[in-house]
Design a protein around this motif. Structure first.
Motif, short mmCIF file in Angstrom:
data_model
loop_
_atom_site.label_atom_id
_atom_site.label_comp_id
_atom_site.label_asym_id
_atom_site.label_seq_id
_atom_site.Cartn_x
_atom_site.Cartn_y
_atom_site.Cartn_z
N GLU A 81 -7.39 7.48 -23.87
CA GLU A 81 -8.48 7.25 -22.91
C GLU A 81 -9.80 7.00 -23.64
OE1 GLU A 81 -8.46 7.02 -19.49
OE2 GLU A 81 -6.31 6.87 -19.94
N CYS A 82 -10.00 7.82 -24.72
CA CYS A 82 -11.21 7.66 -25.54
C CYS A 82 -11.31 6.23 -26.05
CB CYS A 82 -11.18 8.56 -26.76
SG CYS A 82 -11.38 10.29 -26.42
N ALA A 138 -12.15 3.73 -23.33
CA ALA A 138 -13.54 3.86 -22.86
C ALA A 138 -14.51 3.31 -23.92
CB ALA A 138 -13.86 5.33 -22.59
N LYS A 171 -16.70 8.41 -21.15
CA LYS A 171 -15.34 8.95 -21.12
C LYS A 171 -14.76 9.17 -22.52
CE LYS A 171 -14.23 7.11 -16.61
NZ LYS A 171 -13.68 5.95 -15.94
N SER A 221 -14.57 -0.42 -23.76
CA SER A 221 -15.23 -0.94 -22.57
C SER A 221 -16.76 -0.88 -22.72
CB SER A 221 -14.70 -0.17 -21.36
OG SER A 221 -15.68 0.01 -20.44
#
Ligand SMILES: [Zn+2]
Length: 335
Positions: free
Chosen positions: A244-245, A248, A284, A251
């Motif tokens: 997830e890191c 994020a 995030k 992005s």
């Protein structure tokens, strides 16, 4: 000694009256003992053609002692010239300088508090030209540090390297000048600057294009939030949501960072990028993952590949100006 006519004895009153008259008429003089050996006076001539095609001759009458300290090679040459009856009014020594250049050199030699040498680009370049021809080391050092202190535009510094490439003292000007010029958009380089760096211009343009290409690659790669070594890998394993890191990070990079590297006028420097990443919120991303990434990035000094591009540009411009390449650092002696 020639016989002097015998003078009739005079009264004290007569002498005093005569002295008053002499004083009023400024006739009183003192004897001068000549410590200034005239046989060491030398006459130098410079010749130049002015804009109307007329030859202009200038003469300089100098005492050799004024040259011995700062221009020993010239003083030595002139001493020999005097022995062969050159350097006289009838037979002056002709030196290959313009009047302005040689006057400037003499102004530097006779630099005094009440008549200081003018630290200006033109006078320093004249001093450098004459000093380098006459192998006057003090004059070379003075002119080189004077020109450095003026902080002239990089294009002009490169042009001077071209003019004085035979002097090792100016070789260190190439690196900073090239680094400055490849940072600037080509459109900002004026016509006169382009003329000054004529031979180096294609290399500067090519390097600038290569830098743009490299920054485009970096902006697309986003310095993915990956890990540099095993220790960090172990730390990252502690982050349970590292996928997830990474997502994020990418992005935020895409939206807020990447395009700044592509700014044609002023792309982000590596230092500025680090500051920006530090101050950007990555909502995030696990804070310890961000900190670890920044720690890894801050161990580098520039974008990957940038140092090589700059070094290559400096080396090829050194070749253009006939500046010898700096050899590799000496190896440690074998034990
Ligand atoms: Zn993580």
């Amino acid at each position: 000694m020639a016989d002097h006519p015998k003078l009739a004895p005079r009264s004290t009153e007569d002498i005093e009256n005569q002295m008053l008259v002499d004083k009023a008429e400024c006739k009183i003089s003192v004897n001068v003992v000549d410590f200034y050996h005239n046989n060491r006076m030398v006459v130098i001539e410079t010749q130049e053609i002015n804009e109307t095609g007329k030859v202009i001759y200038s003469r300089f009458k100098l005492h050799l002692s004024s040259l011995e300290l700062h221009a020993p090679v010239l003083a030595n040459f002139l001493t020999q010239a005097l022995e062969s009856v050159e350097g006289t009014e009838e037979n002056p020594v002709i030196l290959p300088f313009t009047t302005r250049e040689f006057t400037c050199f003499l102004d530097w030699i006779h630099d005094r508090e009440w008549r200081p040498f003018k630290i200006m680009e033109e006078s320093l370049v004249d001093l450098l030209r004459v000093s380098s021809t006459l192998k006057a080391d003090d004059g070379i050092s003075y002119a080189v540090s004077g020109l450095e202190s003026l902080r002239l535009p990089s294009a002009r510094m490169l042009q001077l390297v071209g003019d004085f490439h035979h002097l090792p003292e100016v070789h260190c000007w190439v690196g900073p000048a090239v680094k400055d010029l490849i940072q600037r958009p080509l459109g900002e380089i004026t016509n006169s600057e382009a003329q000054q760096i004529a031979a180096a211009y294609p290399t500067i343009a090519r390097t600038r294009e290569n830098i743009q290409r490299l920054l485009t690659q970096v902006s697309q790669r986003s310095f993915a939030l990956k890990l540099a070594d095993k220790d960090q890998q172990e730390e990252a394993d502690l982050c349970l949501t590292h996928k997830e890191c990474q997502k994020a990070w990418k992005s935020v990079w895409r939206e807020n960072i990447g395009y700044l590297l592509l700014d044609f006028q002023k792309p982000l420097t590596y230092r500025e990028l680090l500051e920006l990443l530090q101050n950007t919120d990555f909502p995030k991303v696990n804070p310890s993952c961000k900190a670890r990434m920044l720690n890894w990035l801050s161990r580098k000094t520039d974008y990957p590949g940038m140092k090589e591009l700059v070094e290559e540009a400096v080396a090829s411009i050194e070749d253009i100006y006939h500046v010898p390449r700096r050899g590799p650092a000496p190896e440690n002696p074998k034990v």
